[in-house]
Design a protein around this motif. Structure first.
Motif, short mmCIF file in Angstrom:
data_model
loop_
_atom_site.label_atom_id
_atom_site.label_comp_id
_atom_site.label_asym_id
_atom_site.label_seq_id
_atom_site.Cartn_x
_atom_site.Cartn_y
_atom_site.Cartn_z
N GLY A 21 0.34 -8.03 -5.18
CA GLY A 21 1.64 -7.40 -5.36
C GLY A 21 1.57 -6.23 -6.33
O GLY A 21 2.19 -5.17 -6.11
N ILE A 22 0.82 -6.41 -7.41
CA ILE A 22 0.67 -5.35 -8.41
C ILE A 22 -0.05 -4.15 -7.81
O ILE A 22 0.37 -2.99 -7.97
CB ILE A 22 -0.10 -5.86 -9.65
N CYS A 23 -1.15 -4.42 -7.09
CA CYS A 23 -1.91 -3.33 -6.48
C CYS A 23 -1.09 -2.59 -5.43
O CYS A 23 -1.18 -1.35 -5.31
CB CYS A 23 -3.19 -3.88 -5.84
N THR A 24 -0.31 -3.33 -4.68
CA THR A 24 0.57 -2.70 -3.69
C THR A 24 1.57 -1.79 -4.39
O THR A 24 1.92 -0.71 -3.89
CB THR A 24 1.32 -3.76 -2.87
N GLY A 25 2.03 -2.23 -5.56
CA GLY A 25 3.00 -1.46 -6.33
C GLY A 25 2.44 -0.15 -6.87
O GLY A 25 3.21 0.75 -7.22
N TYR A 26 1.12 -0.02 -6.95
CA TYR A 26 0.53 1.24 -7.41
C TYR A 26 0.70 2.34 -6.39
O TYR A 26 0.53 3.53 -6.71
CB TYR A 26 -0.97 1.05 -7.68
N GLY A 27 1.01 1.95 -5.16
CA GLY A 27 1.22 2.96 -4.11
C GLY A 27 -0.07 3.67 -3.74
O GLY A 27 -1.16 3.08 -3.76
N PRO A 28 0.02 4.96 -3.43
CA PRO A 28 -1.15 5.73 -3.01
C PRO A 28 -2.27 5.77 -4.06
O PRO A 28 -3.42 6.05 -3.73
CB PRO A 28 -0.58 7.13 -2.76
N ALA A 29 -1.91 5.51 -5.33
CA ALA A 29 -2.92 5.55 -6.39
C ALA A 29 -3.97 4.46 -6.20
O ALA A 29 -5.10 4.60 -6.67
CB ALA A 29 -2.25 5.40 -7.76
N TYR A 30 -3.59 3.39 -5.52
CA TYR A 30 -4.55 2.32 -5.24
C TYR A 30 -5.20 2.61 -3.90
O TYR A 30 -4.66 2.31 -2.84
CB TYR A 30 -3.87 0.94 -5.21
#
Length: 242
Positions: A21-30
């Motif tokens: 969930g956290i990584c998804t929240g980073y958006g394109p940055a991840y």
């Protein structure tokens, strides 16, 4: 496996879901180059982890149920053995036959056949004798089988009580064997489920925990060690239990 460990497995899976969930929240940055830690791949790993964990729970519940049923089947054995011995005594068998019957009954009851205490030299600590109690389920079946063979050869062993007759004893032995085999079969299924679960979670290359380490390293490389993003994800802990 202890309940503490089972809680630990569940916590790892839950924490992994939080990380996704956290990584998804980073958006394109991840945007990792390593496909193993892509959002899609991580989602698959999480799904596999949940499924493998649920299979362990299901097979464990079945194993516990079958094991409980075996305990019920074996519970009358000690009392039955005592009654068989008493019935045999009533036939006035040869002393050797009676001695063998008593030995078998001792084993079924879990008592020591040899009660001689080894002398200890002055000043030495008393050595604990290895228990000769033969209480495994396989041995209980073996002891009953020997008891049946013994009384079956005694011509005067002709009890009127149905459950003490040789045919009934053989039927009970068959029930014991069947229940014991069922437990062994159920345990193999349960054990295989645990192995599969542990592979998904703890494989040193592709396991859930191994990937969580890769994720943290990648986030550190993107945002930096002192970044709030890395601090956010670095606080989520994972433990190995296999």
């Amino acid at each position: 496996m202890s309940s503490k460990s089972e809680t630990g497995h569940a916590k790892n899976i839950s924490n992994f879901e939080t990380v996704i969930g956290i990584c998804t929240g980073y958006g394109p940055a991840y945007n990792p180059s390593n496909e193993k830690i892509s959002i899609a791949e991580l989602t698959t790993v999480h799904s596999n982890s949940v499924n493998s964990s649920n299979l362990v729970k299901t097979t464990e519940a079945y194993f516990n149920d079958i094991e409980g049923k075996r305990m019920i089947v074996f519970k009358p054995l000690k009392r039955l053995a005592t009654r068989i011995l008493a019935a045999l005594k009533g036939t006035q068998p040869p002393a050797t036959v009676l001695a063998d019957a008593k030995t078998i009954n001792f084993k079924i009851q879990g008592r020591r056949v040899d009660t001689v205490v080894k002398e200890v030299a002055p000043g030495e600590n008393e050595v604990r004798r290895i228990s000769v109690s033969q209480q495994s389920y396989d041995l209980k079946i073996e002891h009953l089988d020997k008891f049946i063979s013994l009384v079956a050869l005694e011509p005067n062993y002709l009890p009127n009580e149905n459950d003490l007759k040789v045919t009934a004893l053989n039927a009970y032995k068959s029930e014991m064997i069947s229940s014991n085999v069922n437990v062994k079969t159920a345990y193999v299924t349960y054990s295989n489920a645990m192995i599969a679960r542990n592979h998904v979670l703890y494989d040193p290359i592709d396991g859930l925990v191994a990937r969580s380490i890769l994720i943290k390293d990648y986030v550190k490389s993107v945002f930096g060690t002192s970044s709030p993003e890395f601090k956010q994800i670095s606080k989520i802990n994972f433990r190995r239990f296999n």
